[in-house]
Design a protein around this motif. Structure first.
Motif, PDB file in Angstrom:
ATOM      1  N   ILE A 140      -2.300   7.955 -17.134  1.00  0.00           N
ATOM      2  CA  ILE A 140      -1.238   6.946 -17.077  1.00  0.00           C
ATOM      3  C   ILE A 140      -0.295   7.317 -15.946  1.00  0.00           C
ATOM      4  O   ILE A 140       0.388   8.345 -16.003  1.00  0.00           O
ATOM      5  N   PRO A 141      -0.226   6.503 -14.886  1.00  0.00           N
ATOM      6  CA  PRO A 141       0.572   6.851 -13.715  1.00  0.00           C
ATOM      7  C   PRO A 141       2.047   7.073 -14.062  1.00  0.00           C
ATOM      8  O   PRO A 141       2.684   6.239 -14.698  1.00  0.00           O
ATOM      9  N   GLY A 142       2.555   8.219 -13.656  1.00  0.00           N
ATOM     10  CA  GLY A 142       3.980   8.494 -13.807  1.00  0.00           C
ATOM     11  C   GLY A 142       4.420   8.866 -15.208  1.00  0.00           C
ATOM     12  O   GLY A 142       5.624   9.046 -15.442  1.00  0.00           O
ATOM     13  N   LEU A 143       3.493   8.988 -16.150  1.00  0.00           N
ATOM     14  CA  LEU A 143       3.896   9.306 -17.521  1.00  0.00           C
ATOM     15  C   LEU A 143       4.479  10.710 -17.581  1.00  0.00           C
ATOM     16  O   LEU A 143       3.805  11.685 -17.271  1.00  0.00           O
ATOM     17  N   LYS A 144       5.746  10.795 -17.980  1.00  0.00           N
ATOM     18  CA  LYS A 144       6.407  12.102 -18.067  1.00  0.00           C
ATOM     19  C   LYS A 144       7.516  12.053 -19.119  1.00  0.00           C
ATOM     20  O   LYS A 144       8.703  12.002 -18.794  1.00  0.00           O
ATOM     21  N   PRO A 145       7.143  12.044 -20.377  1.00  0.00           N
ATOM     22  CA  PRO A 145       8.166  12.010 -21.432  1.00  0.00           C
ATOM     23  C   PRO A 145       8.934  13.322 -21.489  1.00  0.00           C
ATOM     24  O   PRO A 145       8.401  14.387 -21.177  1.00  0.00           O
ATOM     25  N   ARG A 146      10.171  13.239 -21.927  1.00  0.00           N
ATOM     26  CA  ARG A 146      10.968  14.454 -22.101  1.00  0.00           C
ATOM     27  C   ARG A 146      10.473  15.246 -23.304  1.00  0.00           C
ATOM     28  O   ARG A 146      10.436  16.472 -23.295  1.00  0.00           O
ATOM     29  N   PHE A 147      10.115  14.522 -24.363  1.00  0.00           N
ATOM     30  CA  PHE A 147       9.652  15.148 -25.593  1.00  0.00           C
ATOM     31  C   PHE A 147       8.364  14.468 -26.055  1.00  0.00           C
ATOM     32  O   PHE A 147       8.190  13.265 -25.866  1.00  0.00           O
ATOM     33  N   VAL A 148       7.485  15.249 -26.675  1.00  0.00           N
ATOM     34  CA  VAL A 148       6.316  14.696 -27.349  1.00  0.00           C
ATOM     35  C   VAL A 148       6.425  15.101 -28.808  1.00  0.00           C
ATOM     36  O   VAL A 148       6.451  16.288 -29.140  1.00  0.00           O
ATOM     37  N   LEU A 149       6.518  14.095 -29.671  1.00  0.00           N
ATOM     38  CA  LEU A 149       6.646  14.321 -31.110  1.00  0.00           C
ATOM     39  C   LEU A 149       5.276  14.147 -31.752  1.00  0.00           C
ATOM     40  O   LEU A 149       4.679  13.072 -31.666  1.00  0.00           O
ATOM     41  N   ALA A 150       4.779  15.187 -32.395  1.00  0.00           N
ATOM     42  CA  ALA A 150       3.486  15.146 -33.065  1.00  0.00           C
ATOM     43  C   ALA A 150       3.718  15.003 -34.562  1.00  0.00           C
ATOM     44  O   ALA A 150       4.242  15.917 -35.209  1.00  0.00           O
ATOM     45  N   TYR A 151       3.334  13.853 -35.115  1.00  0.00           N
ATOM     46  CA  TYR A 151       3.478  13.554 -36.549  1.00  0.00           C
ATOM     47  C   TYR A 151       2.115  13.816 -37.168  1.00  0.00           C
ATOM     48  O   TYR A 151       1.225  12.963 -37.136  1.00  0.00           O
ATOM     49  N   ILE A 152       1.923  15.007 -37.717  1.00  0.00           N
ATOM     50  CA  ILE A 152       0.568  15.493 -37.980  1.00  0.00           C
ATOM     51  C   ILE A 152       0.412  16.107 -39.368  1.00  0.00           C
ATOM     52  O   ILE A 152       1.393  16.421 -40.035  1.00  0.00           O
ATOM     53  N   GLY A 153      -0.860  16.279 -39.774  1.00  0.00           N
ATOM     54  CA  GLY A 153      -1.174  17.038 -40.968  1.00  0.00           C
ATOM     55  C   GLY A 153      -2.098  16.354 -41.945  1.00  0.00           C
ATOM     56  O   GLY A 153      -2.959  16.992 -42.538  1.00  0.00           O
ATOM     57  N   VAL A 154      -1.938  15.037 -42.144  1.00  0.00           N
ATOM     58  CA  VAL A 154      -2.747  14.341 -43.139  1.00  0.00           C
ATOM     59  C   VAL A 154      -4.221  14.322 -42.741  1.00  0.00           C
ATOM     60  O   VAL A 154      -5.102  14.654 -43.540  1.00  0.00           O
TER      61      VAL A 154
END
Length: 351
Positions: A140-154
């Motif tokens: 994805i061109p230019g994709l640069k989020p400040r944070f990546v939130l991983a909603y995980i486990g199930v």
């Protein structure tokens, strides 16, 4: 005879011109030569579907599910100005929750308009999240989020049968070939968009295949989570969480790890588990113990890596009406998730 020959030549010439035009259109507007190489990935892109959710939860009958040309869900102007990119499985994707009612939508509102974008993929576990960075998000061109939130486990607690989604490609050779054409062909994209528009209202929900669990919810003596799950599977999950944090940081973002809950148990205000009464003096804590084992390992790996660790699965008290099946939340449940996350994320995002 001469007339027939002339007509045949005219048809042949016109067909040749049409074919040449189609080839030019494919080369000009498709991505056979230029653009991202999506390969055989089955990431939904350029989709707008309308699902009848009247049988799942209260509210409007139709839920509009849309993802843009990069496969992302949400409102943003620039991929380089995303505050929080969320990754996860179906509980992050939220296929049958309408645009504007996902927990990301509510979280953005509760954070004062921060840009929160959804990159969840139905069915993925942390195996798929790791692969997504190299096979999808990096394109994805230019994709640069400040944070990546991983909603995980199930999904990680039930990895069997997940390969199709974790690999982001069908195990069928023919389906992979079809996806390759669909990912590169401009004409196929136009045709599928029209087809999806015509058939969207005929779609019916399949997520809610099992009735949502309801109380009464009672206290009791829960089992030791450490004894409820295969230790090797839990440890492998912890290693993947560690690897996921490292991969998020390699992409230039800070990692936020958030645990999950389920509808077949409750967590009381003081954090104690509440299960369903099965018989006199018998309470079912099976799902709580299993999920808690994975959640605790995720939080341990997160703390060891020095990332932002939010144990939603332990601390958020869901209520009846917050889920429409075992794991998927309703708009009411999504609002509760956002209200829990926002005050915990606000100081982190302000740094």
């Amino acid at each position: 005879m001469a007339g027939r020959t002339s007509l045949g030549r005219l048809i042949a010439v016109n067909l040749g011109i049409l074919l040449a035009g189609l080839v030019i259109a494919e080369l000009a507007f498709g991505s056979w030569l230029f653009g991202p190489g999506w390969g055989t990935m089955n990431i939904p892109r350029d989709v707008r579907r309308i699902f009848d959710v009247s049988g799942l939860y209260g509210g409007p009958k139709d839920a509009v599910y849309s993802r843009d040309r990069w496969g992302l869900r949400g409102v943003y102007e620039d991929p380089g100005a995303i505050d929080v990119l969320t990754i996860g499985g179906s509980t992050t994707d939220q296929r049958f929750i309408g645009d504007g009612q996902t927990w990301q939508d509510y979280l953005s509102q509760d954070l004062g308009g921060r840009v929160v974008v959804n990159a969840g993929i139905d069915g993925q576990s942390t195996l798929g999240h790791l692969r997504a960075f190299d096979r999808w998000l990096s394109q994805i061109p230019g994709l640069k989020p400040r944070f990546v939130l991983a909603y995980i486990g199930v999904n990680d607690a039930h990895l069997q049968g997940q390969q199709q989604w974790d690999d982001m490609a069908s195990p069928s050779v023919w389906r992979r070939a079809g996806r390759y054409v669909a990912n590169h062909s401009a004409l196929v994209q136009v045709a599928t968009t029209i087809q999806g528009t015509l058939k969207a209202r005929k779609a019916h929900v399949v997520h809610g295949g099992t009735e949502v669990a309801r109380g009464p919810w009672v206290a009791g003596r829960p089992p030791d989570p450490a004894q409820a799950a295969d230790a090797a599977l839990v440890e492998a999950y912890g290693q993947r969480v560690t690897a996921l944090i490292a991969r998020i940081r390699a992409a230039g973002a800070q990692a936020i790890i958030v645990t999950q809950s389920r509808s077949d148990y409750r967590v009381g205000a003081a954090g104690q588990p509440l299960g369903r009464g099965m018989a006199p003096d018998s309470v079912n804590f099976g799902s709580w113990a299993m999920q808690t084992a994975f959640n605790r390992r995720a939080m341990a790996a997160c703390a060891e890596a020095g990332a932002v660790c939010l144990d939603l699965g332990r601390d958020l008290a869901f209520e009846d009406g917050d889920f429409y099946d075992w794991v998927h939340t309703t708009p009411a449940g999504n609002r509760r998730i956002a209200q829990w996350l926002a005050p915990r994320l606000a100081p982190v995002l302000a740094q």
